[in-house]
Scaffold this active site. Structure first.
Site, PDB file in Angstrom:
ATOM      1  N   HIS A  71       0.842  -1.198   0.000  1.00 22.44           N
ATOM      2  CA  HIS A  71       0.000   0.000   0.000  1.00 22.44           C
ATOM      3  C   HIS A  71       0.880   1.252   0.000  1.00 22.44           C
ATOM      4  O   HIS A  71       1.656   1.460   0.925  1.00 22.44           O
ATOM      5  CB  HIS A  71      -0.932   0.000   1.221  1.00 22.44           C
ATOM      6  CG  HIS A  71      -2.132  -0.877   1.033  1.00 22.44           C
ATOM      7  ND1 HIS A  71      -3.356  -0.611   1.575  1.00 22.44           N
ATOM      8  CD2 HIS A  71      -2.288  -2.019   0.325  1.00 22.44           C
ATOM      9  CE1 HIS A  71      -4.218  -1.553   1.222  1.00 22.44           C
ATOM     10  NE2 HIS A  71      -3.582  -2.423   0.474  1.00 22.44           N
ATOM     11  N   TYR A 114      -9.438   5.848   6.745  1.00 22.99           N
ATOM     12  CA  TYR A 114      -9.601   6.247   8.144  1.00 22.99           C
ATOM     13  C   TYR A 114     -10.619   7.388   8.154  1.00 22.99           C
ATOM     14  O   TYR A 114     -10.365   8.443   7.569  1.00 22.99           O
ATOM     15  CB  TYR A 114      -8.274   6.754   8.727  1.00 22.99           C
ATOM     16  CG  TYR A 114      -7.265   5.661   9.017  1.00 22.99           C
ATOM     17  CD1 TYR A 114      -6.451   5.137   8.019  1.00 22.99           C
ATOM     18  CD2 TYR A 114      -7.125   5.162  10.316  1.00 22.99           C
ATOM     19  CE1 TYR A 114      -5.522   4.146   8.289  1.00 22.99           C
ATOM     20  CE2 TYR A 114      -6.191   4.171  10.599  1.00 22.99           C
ATOM     21  CZ  TYR A 114      -5.397   3.668   9.588  1.00 22.99           C
ATOM     22  OH  TYR A 114      -4.478   2.687   9.872  1.00 22.99           O
ATOM     23  N   PRO A 124      -4.906   1.325  18.584  1.00 21.33           N
ATOM     24  CA  PRO A 124      -4.574   0.735  17.284  1.00 21.33           C
ATOM     25  C   PRO A 124      -4.615   1.684  16.087  1.00 21.33           C
ATOM     26  O   PRO A 124      -4.218   1.305  14.993  1.00 21.33           O
ATOM     27  CB  PRO A 124      -5.631  -0.367  17.118  1.00 21.33           C
ATOM     28  CG  PRO A 124      -6.753   0.034  17.989  1.00 21.33           C
ATOM     29  CD  PRO A 124      -6.159   0.795  19.127  1.00 21.33           C
ATOM     30  N   LYS A 172       0.510   0.534  15.055  1.00 16.97           N
ATOM     31  CA  LYS A 172       1.884   0.431  15.551  1.00 16.97           C
ATOM     32  C   LYS A 172       2.155  -0.780  16.443  1.00 16.97           C
ATOM     33  O   LYS A 172       3.312  -1.164  16.631  1.00 16.97           O
ATOM     34  CB  LYS A 172       2.255   1.694  16.359  1.00 16.97           C
ATOM     35  CG  LYS A 172       2.396   2.930  15.522  1.00 16.97           C
ATOM     36  CD  LYS A 172       3.653   2.879  14.686  1.00 16.97           C
ATOM     37  CE  LYS A 172       3.549   3.801  13.510  1.00 16.97           C
ATOM     38  NZ  LYS A 172       4.199   3.348  12.319  1.00 16.97           N
ATOM     39  N   TYR A 231       3.581   6.933   9.956  1.00 19.33           N
ATOM     40  CA  TYR A 231       2.798   5.740   9.626  1.00 19.33           C
ATOM     41  C   TYR A 231       3.689   4.639   9.035  1.00 19.33           C
ATOM     42  O   TYR A 231       3.571   3.479   9.417  1.00 19.33           O
ATOM     43  CB  TYR A 231       1.667   6.105   8.658  1.00 19.33           C
ATOM     44  CG  TYR A 231       0.586   5.045   8.564  1.00 19.33           C
ATOM     45  CD1 TYR A 231      -0.577   5.133   9.330  1.00 19.33           C
ATOM     46  CD2 TYR A 231       0.732   3.939   7.726  1.00 19.33           C
ATOM     47  CE1 TYR A 231      -1.559   4.156   9.258  1.00 19.33           C
ATOM     48  CE2 TYR A 231      -0.246   2.962   7.648  1.00 19.33           C
ATOM     49  CZ  TYR A 231      -1.387   3.077   8.419  1.00 19.33           C
ATOM     50  OH  TYR A 231      -2.360   2.107   8.353  1.00 19.33           O
TER      51      TYR A 231
HETATM   52  P1  FAD Z   1       0.455 -10.986  22.215  1.00 17.13           P
HETATM   53  O1  FAD Z   1       0.031 -11.058  20.798  1.00 17.13           O
HETATM   54  O2  FAD Z   1      -0.510 -10.544  23.232  1.00 17.13           O
HETATM   55  O3  FAD Z   1       1.017 -12.422  22.587  1.00 17.13           O
HETATM   56  C1  FAD Z   1       1.337 -12.783  23.904  1.00 17.13           C
HETATM   57  C2  FAD Z   1       1.217 -14.289  24.059  1.00 17.13           C
HETATM   58  O4  FAD Z   1       1.568 -14.648  25.394  1.00 17.13           O
HETATM   59  C3  FAD Z   1      -0.189 -14.790  23.845  1.00 17.13           C
HETATM   60  O5  FAD Z   1      -0.199 -15.875  22.946  1.00 17.13           O
HETATM   61  C4  FAD Z   1      -0.668 -15.178  25.232  1.00 17.13           C
HETATM   62  O6  FAD Z   1      -1.607 -16.256  25.208  1.00 17.13           O
HETATM   63  C5  FAD Z   1       0.641 -15.559  25.897  1.00 17.13           C
HETATM   64  N1  FAD Z   1       0.602 -15.444  27.357  1.00 17.13           N
HETATM   65  C6  FAD Z   1      -0.036 -14.510  28.121  1.00 17.13           C
HETATM   66  N2  FAD Z   1       0.160 -14.736  29.428  1.00 17.13           N
HETATM   67  C7  FAD Z   1       0.918 -15.857  29.504  1.00 17.13           C
HETATM   68  C8  FAD Z   1       1.451 -16.581  30.579  1.00 17.13           C
HETATM   69  N3  FAD Z   1       1.224 -16.215  31.852  1.00 17.13           N
HETATM   70  N4  FAD Z   1       2.187 -17.659  30.318  1.00 17.13           N
HETATM   71  C9  FAD Z   1       2.442 -18.040  29.028  1.00 17.13           C
HETATM   72  N5  FAD Z   1       1.952 -17.391  27.964  1.00 17.13           N
HETATM   73  C10 FAD Z   1       1.215 -16.295  28.186  1.00 17.13           C
HETATM   74  N6  FAD Z   1      -2.363  -3.726  16.700  1.00 17.13           N
HETATM   75  C11 FAD Z   1      -2.504  -3.120  15.538  1.00 17.13           C
HETATM   76  O7  FAD Z   1      -1.498  -2.614  15.016  1.00 17.13           O
HETATM   77  N7  FAD Z   1      -3.747  -3.080  14.933  1.00 17.13           N
HETATM   78  C12 FAD Z   1      -4.868  -3.673  15.502  1.00 17.13           C
HETATM   79  O8  FAD Z   1      -5.951  -3.639  14.940  1.00 17.13           O
HETATM   80  C13 FAD Z   1      -4.740  -4.306  16.727  1.00 17.13           C
HETATM   81  N8  FAD Z   1      -5.817  -4.882  17.337  1.00 17.13           N
HETATM   82  C14 FAD Z   1      -5.644  -5.468  18.567  1.00 17.13           C
HETATM   83  C15 FAD Z   1      -6.740  -6.031  19.229  1.00 17.13           C
HETATM   84  C16 FAD Z   1      -6.591  -6.612  20.503  1.00 17.13           C
HETATM   85  C17 FAD Z   1      -7.795  -7.209  21.216  1.00 17.13           C
HETATM   86  C18 FAD Z   1      -5.313  -6.618  21.110  1.00 17.13           C
HETATM   87  C19 FAD Z   1      -5.127  -7.237  22.483  1.00 17.13           C
HETATM   88  C20 FAD Z   1      -4.227  -6.068  20.430  1.00 17.13           C
HETATM   89  C21 FAD Z   1      -4.380  -5.487  19.169  1.00 17.13           C
HETATM   90  N9  FAD Z   1      -3.306  -4.913  18.475  1.00 17.13           N
HETATM   91  C22 FAD Z   1      -3.449  -4.310  17.297  1.00 17.13           C
HETATM   92  C23 FAD Z   1      -1.976  -4.943  19.007  1.00 17.13           C
HETATM   93  C24 FAD Z   1      -1.158  -6.086  18.419  1.00 17.13           C
HETATM   94  O9  FAD Z   1      -2.000  -7.156  18.083  1.00 17.13           O
HETATM   95  C25 FAD Z   1      -0.162  -6.438  19.487  1.00 17.13           C
HETATM   96  O10 FAD Z   1       0.695  -5.324  19.623  1.00 17.13           O
HETATM   97  C26 FAD Z   1       0.636  -7.707  19.194  1.00 17.13           C
HETATM   98  O11 FAD Z   1      -0.204  -8.828  19.275  1.00 17.13           O
HETATM   99  C27 FAD Z   1       1.760  -7.835  20.210  1.00 17.13           C
HETATM  100  O12 FAD Z   1       2.341  -9.095  20.113  1.00 17.13           O
HETATM  101  P2  FAD Z   1       2.948  -9.803  21.382  1.00 17.13           P
HETATM  102  O13 FAD Z   1       3.468 -11.100  20.862  1.00 17.13           O
HETATM  103  O14 FAD Z   1       3.871  -8.878  22.064  1.00 17.13           O
HETATM  104  O15 FAD Z   1       1.727 -10.042  22.370  1.00 17.13           O
HETATM  105  C1  DHB Z   2      -5.866  -2.672  10.824  1.00 19.11           C
HETATM  106  C2  DHB Z   2      -5.844  -2.362  12.149  1.00 19.11           C
HETATM  107  C3  DHB Z   2      -5.404  -1.131  12.547  1.00 19.11           C
HETATM  108  O1  DHB Z   2      -5.363  -0.817  13.833  1.00 19.11           O
HETATM  109  C4  DHB Z   2      -5.004  -0.170  11.639  1.00 19.11           C
HETATM  110  O2  DHB Z   2      -4.622   1.057  12.065  1.00 19.11           O
HETATM  111  C5  DHB Z   2      -5.025  -0.493  10.305  1.00 19.11           C
HETATM  112  C6  DHB Z   2      -5.453  -1.747   9.907  1.00 19.11           C
HETATM  113  C7  DHB Z   2      -6.346  -4.007  10.409  1.00 19.11           C
HETATM  114  O3  DHB Z   2      -6.739  -4.803  11.256  1.00 19.11           O
HETATM  115  O4  DHB Z   2      -6.317  -4.283   9.201  1.00 19.11           O
END
Ligand code: FAD
Ligand code: DHB
Length: 391
Positions: free
Chosen positions: A72, A200, A292, A296, A384
């Site tokens: 994109h 957006y 979100p 980022k 971005y």
């Molecule tokens: P996570 O993806 O949270 O992974 C952590 C892992 O650790 C999980 O699998 C969990 O089950 C495991 N865990 C937790 N506690 C324990 C424990 N005690 N013992 C062992 N394992 C454990 N970002 C965007 O950019 N756009 C979005 O639209 C967006 N939507 C989101 C929606 C939600 C509901 C959430 C929560 C986050 C969203 N994010 C979004 C943020 C993005 O998804 C996260 O920044 C990303 O998932 C971070 O990755 P991570 O591996 O650090 O954490």
């Molecule tokens: C998506 C999520 C976001 O938070 C964003 O800023 C752009 C795209 C997505 O889920 O595709």
């Protein structure tokens, strides 16, 4: 069991760290509290910065991303009934790649399996110990049996609600937090995206975002109340609300269909400082969260892991702790920049009931400035598309 690095959490941070350490010849095990299917069932981010694509390539897991990811070159901002394009390619020479977090996670899981690297899923009572000394361990129970992993380092990649940050003595940690008074209701559907680029939308009824996973799968979000229950939102109610928040051309083009996933995410900003406590290192959502809007969260997580993998590789290959000693400081500089951008973009695009009509006028004036000033559009585009990893 004894390994060099014990990783807690098999989200994108933990899995990418495992892949990069494997490339660097550092042995690691991942302990995850959920099942692999549960982890893959969470629909989250969709926009990858270059830094994320580069790290996935470095880890050798980018083949499908490079073949199927959508490049994109810009986004559209919708307000006042019209759309305005922010041209990333013209303003910064850079682009982003649209490819779902679920697919990134799936690719990392497959690569791990193919390389016979161990991930312990459905581990209960996971806990890090002794990280302020020289012999840390991670304990857990699996099928009722207690296990201990002895290691040199523990990587806390267990997300915002994980045990790693919660195990640090509160006096050693400073946290910064902001909770937003609304959430995002998201829908995934097997329908073609309304437009080839992300939209957006700032609308008086609230924010809306049109995103996608492919040319046949769409991801849409609308700002909702924190009291909203996902069960109370029928598909028809969602599509009606989304349509109302789009310009007329988009509203008329929108193709609707049954949702294949629907969920509500609360919005928050959070940072924990520092990110290293002796031999425990936090990465990704375990240390920080962004609303979100700026896309980022996932990209910050992969950048942390990029620094951490290099620092650990240096520790083993060169007997140098320079990377580990500067890990926290390097990550936090980037994190605070992303926090600022995500906070600003969230404030600009959402409806904040408490700021009233004056607040709406300020948003309208800022949006007008943003799309008519090259300097302001460039700042948005630069933030971005994201920064390269320093050093
Ligand atoms: P996570 O993806 O949270 O992974 C952590 C892992 O650790 C999980 O699998 C969990 O089950 C495991 N865990 C937790 N506690 C324990 C424990 N005690 N013992 C062992 N394992 C454990 N970002 C965007 O950019 N756009 C979005 O639209 C967006 N939507 C989101 C929606 C939600 C509901 C959430 C929560 C986050 C969203 N994010 C979004 C943020 C993005 O998804 C996260 O920044 C990303 O998932 C971070 O990755 P991570 O591996 O650090 O954490
Ligand atoms: C998506 C999520 C976001 O938070 C964003 O800023 C752009 C795209 C997505 O889920 O595709």
């Amino acid at each position: 069991m004894r390994v060099q690095v014990a990783i807690i959490g098999a989200g994108p941070s933990g899995l990418l760290l495992g892949a990069l350490l494997h490339k660097a010849g550092v042995d690691a095990v991942i302990v995850e509290q959920r099942s692999a299917d549960y982890v893959l069932g969470r629909i989250r981010a969709g926009v990858l910065e270059k830094v994320t694509v580069d790290l996935l390539q470095e880890a050798g897991v980018a083949d499908r991303l490079l073949a199927e990811g959508l490049v994109h070159d810009g986004i559209e901002l919708s307000f006042g009934g019209a759309r305005h394009r922010i041209d990333f390619e013209a303003l910064t020479g850079k682009h982003v790649t649209v490819y779902g977090q679920t697919e990134v996670t799936r690719d990392l899981m497959h690569a791990r399996e193919a390389a016979c690297l161990q991930t312990i899923y459905e581990a209960a009572d996971v806990a890090p110990h002794g990280f302020d000394g020289t012999h840390p361990t991670v304990t857990y129970r699996k099928d009722g049996v207690a296990h201990t992993i002895a290691c040199d380092f523990i990587a806390g990649c267990d997300g915002y609600h994980g045990i790693s940050r919660a195990s640090v003595p509160p006096a050693s940690l400073k946290t910064y937090e902001r909770i937003y008074p609304f959430g995002w209701l998201g829908v995934l559907s097997d329908t073609p995206p309304v437009s080839p680029e992300l939209i957006y939308s700032n609308h008086e009824r609230g924010f809306a975002l049109c995103s996608m996973r492919s040319m046949t799968r769409s991801r849409y979000y609308v700002q909702c109340s924190l009291d909203d229950k996902v069960e109370a939102w029928s598909d028809d109610a969602f599509w009606d609300e989304l349509r109302r928040r789009l310009d007329r051309a988009a509203a008329e083009t929108l193709v609707t269909g049954p949702s294949i996933e629907k969920s509500i995410a609360p919005l928050g900003s959070f940072v924990a400082e520092p990110m290293r406590f002796g031999r425990l290192l936090l990465a990704g959502d375990a240390a920080h969260r962004v609303p979100p809007t700026g896309a980022k969260g996932l990209n910050l997580a992969t950048a942390d892991v990029g620094y951490l993998a290099r620092a650990l590789a240096e520790h083993y290959a060169e007997r140098s702790d320079a990377g580990l000693d500067t890990y926290s400081q390097r990550c936090l500089r980037r994190i605070w920049r992303a926090e600022r951008f995500s906070w600003w973009f969230t404030g600009l695009m959402h409806r904040f009931p408490e700021t009233g009509e004056f607040g709406r006028k300020m948003q309208a004036a800022e949006l007008d400035y943003l799309v008519n000033s090259t300097a302001a559009s460039t700042a948005l585009a630069e933030n971005y598309v994201g920064l390269p990893l320093e050093g």
